[in-house]
Design a protein around this motif. Sequence first.
Motif, short mmCIF file in Angstrom:
data_model
loop_
_atom_site.label_atom_id
_atom_site.label_comp_id
_atom_site.label_asym_id
_atom_site.label_seq_id
_atom_site.Cartn_x
_atom_site.Cartn_y
_atom_site.Cartn_z
N UNK A 228 5.20 -15.01 26.71
CA UNK A 228 3.74 -14.87 26.52
C UNK A 228 3.41 -13.66 25.65
N UNK A 229 2.61 -13.92 24.64
CA UNK A 229 2.04 -12.89 23.77
C UNK A 229 0.97 -12.16 24.58
N UNK B 2 7.25 -11.01 28.10
CA UNK B 2 5.97 -10.69 27.49
C UNK B 2 6.20 -9.78 26.28
N UNK B 3 5.28 -9.81 25.35
CA UNK B 3 5.43 -8.99 24.16
C UNK B 3 4.07 -8.64 23.58
N UNK C 45 4.72 -8.34 18.33
CA UNK C 45 6.09 -8.50 17.84
C UNK C 45 6.62 -9.90 18.15
N UNK C 46 6.02 -10.89 17.50
CA UNK C 46 6.29 -12.31 17.76
C UNK C 46 7.79 -12.63 17.73
N UNK D 265 -0.69 -14.85 15.97
CA UNK D 265 -1.01 -13.73 15.09
C UNK D 265 0.06 -12.65 15.07
N UNK D 266 1.24 -12.97 14.59
CA UNK D 266 2.31 -11.96 14.49
C UNK D 266 1.92 -10.91 13.46
N UNK D 267 2.07 -9.62 13.81
CA UNK D 267 1.74 -8.59 12.84
C UNK D 267 2.77 -7.47 12.75
#
Length: 120
Positions: free
Chosen positions: A5-6, A45-46, A80-81, A111-113
Amino acid sequence: MVLSIDTSDSMGWGVAGDTGLDRARTLCTGLVGQLEAGDQFALVTWGPDVQVPIEVSMTAADDGKLAAVCAGLKAGGVSPFSDGLAKAYEVAKKHANPNRINRVVLVSDGGANVGAGDLD
């Protein structure tokens, strides 16, 4: 099953009660509520850091503890996808059972950034 989970800031955006993280919490608590004795469940989680709040649970008796972890997820930080997905696969491989169905389920707003930009 490994649920990844993001938990980055963007998952907390939106109308209270209907954010991406609210939906992820609902999904997580619903999944742990369906566990049966012997099922394996892990949570990764990240955002901003990759964490493994539930390494592996194998019994339905843990449902209350697992649901509490799911309900307590909070949004914050960057996304950090690639690192989150890589950690989920690492946990899945470590606990893989050839006699069971092994899955990684990714929950994110996409939305990886930060992190790797190329998986090759």
